[in-house]
Design a protein around this motif. Structure first.
Motif, PDB file in Angstrom:
ATOM      1  N   THR A 167     -18.029  -0.872   6.383  1.00 13.57           N
ATOM      2  CA  THR A 167     -18.342  -1.748   5.258  1.00 13.57           C
ATOM      3  C   THR A 167     -17.954  -3.186   5.562  1.00 13.57           C
ATOM      4  O   THR A 167     -17.007  -3.434   6.318  1.00 13.57           O
ATOM      5  CB  THR A 167     -17.671  -1.233   3.960  1.00 13.57           C
ATOM      6  N   VAL A 206     -15.673  12.129   6.751  1.00 19.61           N
ATOM      7  CA  VAL A 206     -16.355  10.954   6.228  1.00 19.61           C
ATOM      8  C   VAL A 206     -16.121   9.756   7.147  1.00 19.61           C
ATOM      9  O   VAL A 206     -15.011   9.537   7.628  1.00 19.61           O
ATOM     10  CB  VAL A 206     -15.846  10.616   4.804  1.00 19.61           C
ATOM     11  N   GLU A 207     -17.190   9.019   7.388  1.00 23.27           N
ATOM     12  CA  GLU A 207     -17.071   7.797   8.178  1.00 23.27           C
ATOM     13  C   GLU A 207     -17.681   6.661   7.389  1.00 23.27           C
ATOM     14  O   GLU A 207     -18.841   6.735   6.989  1.00 23.27           O
ATOM     15  CB  GLU A 207     -17.828   7.985   9.501  1.00 23.27           C
ATOM     16  N   MET A 208     -16.871   5.629   7.129  1.00 25.31           N
ATOM     17  CA  MET A 208     -17.379   4.502   6.341  1.00 25.31           C
ATOM     18  C   MET A 208     -17.342   3.228   7.168  1.00 25.31           C
ATOM     19  O   MET A 208     -16.379   2.961   7.878  1.00 25.31           O
ATOM     20  CB  MET A 208     -16.512   4.315   5.090  1.00 25.31           C
ATOM     21  N   THR A 212     -22.606  -1.384   2.987  1.00 28.12           N
ATOM     22  CA  THR A 212     -21.762  -0.212   3.237  1.00 28.12           C
ATOM     23  C   THR A 212     -22.598   0.923   3.791  1.00 28.12           C
ATOM     24  O   THR A 212     -23.723   1.158   3.341  1.00 28.12           O
ATOM     25  CB  THR A 212     -21.093   0.239   1.922  1.00 28.12           C
ATOM     26  N   SER A 213     -22.029   1.594   4.780  1.00 32.29           N
ATOM     27  CA  SER A 213     -22.658   2.817   5.273  1.00 32.29           C
ATOM     28  C   SER A 213     -21.625   3.926   5.154  1.00 32.29           C
ATOM     29  O   SER A 213     -20.506   3.785   5.640  1.00 32.29           O
ATOM     30  CB  SER A 213     -23.076   2.634   6.736  1.00 32.29           C
ATOM     31  N   ILE A 214     -21.972   4.995   4.478  1.00 31.88           N
ATOM     32  CA  ILE A 214     -21.045   6.128   4.377  1.00 31.88           C
ATOM     33  C   ILE A 214     -21.749   7.366   4.904  1.00 31.88           C
ATOM     34  O   ILE A 214     -22.829   7.724   4.428  1.00 31.88           O
ATOM     35  CB  ILE A 214     -20.570   6.349   2.924  1.00 31.88           C
ATOM     36  N   LEU A 265     -23.368   8.924  -3.638  1.00 28.98           N
ATOM     37  CA  LEU A 265     -23.452   7.808  -2.695  1.00 28.98           C
ATOM     38  C   LEU A 265     -24.556   6.834  -3.094  1.00 28.98           C
ATOM     39  O   LEU A 265     -24.378   5.621  -3.044  1.00 28.98           O
ATOM     40  CB  LEU A 265     -23.687   8.323  -1.267  1.00 28.98           C
ATOM     41  N   ALA A 270     -11.631  -0.709   0.865  1.00 27.49           N
ATOM     42  CA  ALA A 270     -12.198   0.430   1.575  1.00 27.49           C
ATOM     43  C   ALA A 270     -11.188   1.578   1.581  1.00 27.49           C
ATOM     44  O   ALA A 270     -11.532   2.734   1.316  1.00 27.49           O
ATOM     45  CB  ALA A 270     -12.573   0.041   2.994  1.00 27.49           C
ATOM     46  N   LYS A 292     -12.265   6.397   9.176  1.00 27.59           N
ATOM     47  CA  LYS A 292     -12.646   7.807   9.294  1.00 27.59           C
ATOM     48  C   LYS A 292     -11.641   8.654   8.540  1.00 27.59           C
ATOM     49  O   LYS A 292     -10.430   8.465   8.688  1.00 27.59           O
ATOM     50  CB  LYS A 292     -12.674   8.219  10.769  1.00 27.59           C
ATOM     51  N   LEU A 325     -15.662   9.454  -4.256  1.00 30.21           N
ATOM     52  CA  LEU A 325     -15.301   9.322  -2.844  1.00 30.21           C
ATOM     53  C   LEU A 325     -14.067  10.148  -2.502  1.00 30.21           C
ATOM     54  O   LEU A 325     -14.017  10.786  -1.447  1.00 30.21           O
ATOM     55  CB  LEU A 325     -15.100   7.849  -2.480  1.00 30.21           C
ATOM     56  N   GLN A 338     -26.043  10.635   4.844  1.00 25.47           N
ATOM     57  CA  GLN A 338     -25.600   9.259   5.063  1.00 25.47           C
ATOM     58  C   GLN A 338     -26.375   8.319   4.161  1.00 25.47           C
ATOM     59  O   GLN A 338     -27.589   8.458   3.998  1.00 25.47           O
ATOM     60  CB  GLN A 338     -25.823   8.866   6.525  1.00 25.47           C
TER      61      GLN A 338
END
Ligand code: ADP
Ligand code: MG
Length: 618
Positions: free
Chosen positions: A114, A110-112, A144-146, A32, A70, A126, A101, A57
């Motif tokens: 972006t 996983v929650e993204m 982006t947040s993953i 990540l 995405a 999700k 990924l 995260q």
């Protein structure tokens, strides 16, 4: 016969790939972080909960993704980084396989979120076990947040295989440090269980090293610079006087990628040659830039090895550059002809962990009381624990034995104190002749069948190890309060480890006033150690925790006991007086497992009179 070959469904293929890419939480953190760097982020935040077992995260302010990208980013072999085979040879990015990924999404929740700069509104996605469970529009900052939750939730075997929190945290910290060192121009922060471990501003390399390894590092650094046709070398080495007795801070980066190379490490070490005492390792942070086409980048995603075209030339350039750098800083070699390397304590981590039982030949007909009726039996205070097979050395000592041939007075003394009766078998004659120290390394003592040779350092490790274990599990450890609390500085990642070990350390007698930022304030210490030893013990302990390859029975207390025993034990080269020698002999043989050191090394050997006789007769 019908055809039997089928294509694996995607989610199965992804799970298999995940087995390779994602070995532990740290692998997720690494992938990540690298994706965020590839996305040109200038600030990257890593948030971990429970060593990544519940949450990993990464939040970046990079270029983000469109809704379609995405979705695609979680497909296997989906990458924006290469389009054709030739691109493989010109890679400037961290990733290129398009596997990370997809693999992560196959084995976690996983929650993204972006959003690209030009977009008003971003995408929320999700995914659970490769299946998209939710896709929505969302307001979110550019970037982006993953968030990866419940890693290995669908592979229980893998989840159970995860090591203790401190070990997994250590692995994540290692990855974080490597990435942060490779990119000093990017700001990084890291949180573990809501505690801020690092907040690294975008800076130059020197500042980055200092903010990772503590303020004191600054004065240690010697700059290294060289530009040639095949390689540019930049970075720092630490002055030889700051070399460590452990392979701690040794970093190579090639084109901003952390690598391990025993070959290049050798080049640096040899540049230090006469400047370091044997057993010491140089600290270095070296950055090599080579044309992308001159290295084989098509390496395994989790491997840190690399192949160079011009390995030999690279070695020579690196060695002379470091030598030159040291020379410029007037770090001249100090030759010490008197140095006796045999005095160095053999502290290596190559010690085997399988205890070996020495071969003991026992004479079953032996009667200890036949030997010398005039022997005087000194009073001893230890309590032998009759468990291990070493005891057979001293044979059956039951006072009810019918074989006594000694005088009535002796029998009485034996019966009246059974414990005392076992000692004379180890020691005979007067106190001056019972034990003998050989080369300040071995203790030689008489036994009924011949003699025993005890390795003083390893034997003492065993004794202390059992004492510490007993203290921390059975007895309440004794603690001495310090009049003036000791203030010690550590780097944040070590502070986190000490915090985690706090309860275990307290059980051995340590007391802490605070453990915070870069400082530990110690207010109490075990009665068995002195104030001046505290920092050595803690340093050694941290090193051991980092290096311990844990097995199923892995426990923090055990590492602590081993580590303290190692730090505190009498070293090879120490002269012992007769009383000290005797104490080692007695205490060793009252250990539960006297045969081996806590690291599995043989603590003593025996030689029977028969064997000695044979040497004379043959
Ligand atoms: P790789 O990095 O090998 O291309 P990954 O599975 O790690 O493969 O990522 C797939 C793709 O998803 C990347 O090529 C990139 O286009 C996109 N991506 C992943 N993470 C980010 C991020 N943090 N910001 C922007 N794009 C990203
Ligand atoms: Mg990637």
């Amino acid at each position: 016969m019908s055809d039997i070959i089928q294509l694996l469904p995607d989610h199965v293929a992804n799970q298999i790939a995940a087995g390779e890419v994602v070995q532990r939480p740290a692998s997720v953190a690494k992938e990540l972080l690298e994706n965020s760097i590839d996305a040109d982020a200038t600030h990257i935040k890593l948030i971990i909960k429970e060593a990544g077992k519940t949450l990993i995260q990464v939040i970046d302010n990079g270029k983000g993704m469109s809704a379609t990208d995405a979705r695609l980013s979680f497909e296997r072999h989906a990458t924006s980084k290469i389009a054709k085979a030739e691109d493989l040879f010109l890679l400037e990015t961290k990733g290129f396989r398009g596997e990370a990924l997809a693999s992560i999404a196959a084995i976690a929740h996983v929650e993204m979120k972006t959003k690209q700069e030009a977009q008003e509104i971003g995408t929320l996605l999700k995914i659970e076990g490769s299946k998209v469970t939710e896709q929505e529009v969302v307001t979110t900052p550019t970037g982006t947040s993953i968030a990866v939750k419940n890693l290995f939730y669908n592979i229980p075997a893998r989840r159970n295989f995860l090591k203790s929190t401190s070990i997994e945290t250590r692995h994540i910290l290692d990855e974080f440090q490597r990435v942060a060192l490779a990119h000093p121009n990017i700001g990084f922060s890291m949180y573990h269980n809501e505690n801020e471990l690092y907040n690294l501003k975008a800076s130059n390399l020197r500042q980055r090293i200092v903010s990772l390894f503590g303020k004191k590092t600054n004065e240690k650094l010697v700059p290294i610079n060289e530009e040639t046709d095949i390689v540019t070398i930049q970075g720092f080495v630490a002055k030889p006087e700051f070399a460590k007795k452990k392979r701690g801070e040794q970093f190579f980066f090639v084109n901003s990628r952390f690598i391990k190379s025993a070959y290049l490490n050798h080049a640096v070490a040899s540049a230090f040659d006469e400047l370091l005492s044997p057993g010491y390792f140089p600290t270095y942070f070296l950055y090599l830039t080579v044309p992308p086409g001159s290295i084989d980048i098509n390496i395994h995603p989790t491997k840190t090895e690399i192949k160079f075209d011009n390995e030999k030339a690279l070695y020579a350039i690196l060695r002379s550059t470091v030598k030159h750098g040291l020379g410029q800083f007037n770090v001249a070699p100090v030759l010490d002809f008197n140095k006796d390397s045999s005095m160095e304590t053999p502290y290596t981590f190559t010690e085997t962990t399988t205890p070996k039982t020495p071969n003991i030949t026992v004479d079953p007909t032996f009667n200890p009381f036949k030997s010398d009726p005039s022997t005087s039996y000194p009073k001893q205070t230890y309590t032998p624990k009759p468990t291990a097979n070493w005891e057979s050395l001293y044979v059956d000592l039951e006072p009810s034995s019918t074989e006594f041939e000694s005088s009535p007075t002796e029998i009485i003394s034996v019966i009246s104190d059974e414990k005392e009766a076992q000692i004379p078998l180890l020691q005979e004659e007067t106190s001056s002749s019972k034990t003998y120290q050989l080369h300040n390394k071995y203790i030689i003592s008489n036994i009924k069948s011949g003699l025993v040779v005890i390795h003083q350092h390893l034997a003492h490790q065993r004794i202390l190890y059992e004492e510490y274990l007993e203290n921390s599990t059975i007895k309440e450890a004794m603690s001495q309060q310090l009049l003036f609390p000791l203030s010690l500085s550590f780097i944040p990642s070590d502070i986190a480890l000490i915090q985690e070990m706090k309860a275990d350390l307290e059980s051995t007698g340590f007391g802490f006033e605070t453990i915070a930022d870069e400082t530990v304030i110690v207010k109490g210490i075990p009665t068995t150690i002195s104030e001046s030893q505290v920092s050595i013990i803690l340093e050694q302990l941290l090193e051991d925790i980092k290096n311990e390859i844990p097995d199923a029975s892995f426990s923090q207390v055990d590492i602590l006991a081993k580590s303290m025993a190692k730090s505190m034990s009498i070293k090879t080269g120490t002269t012992l007086d007769v009383k000290e020698q005797e104490e080692i002999v007695n205490k060793l043989f009252s250990c539960k497992d006297p045969n081996s050191s806590p690291y599995g090394k043989t603590t003593f050997i025996t030689m029977s009179i028969d064997e000695i006789d044979k040497k004379f007769n043959s």
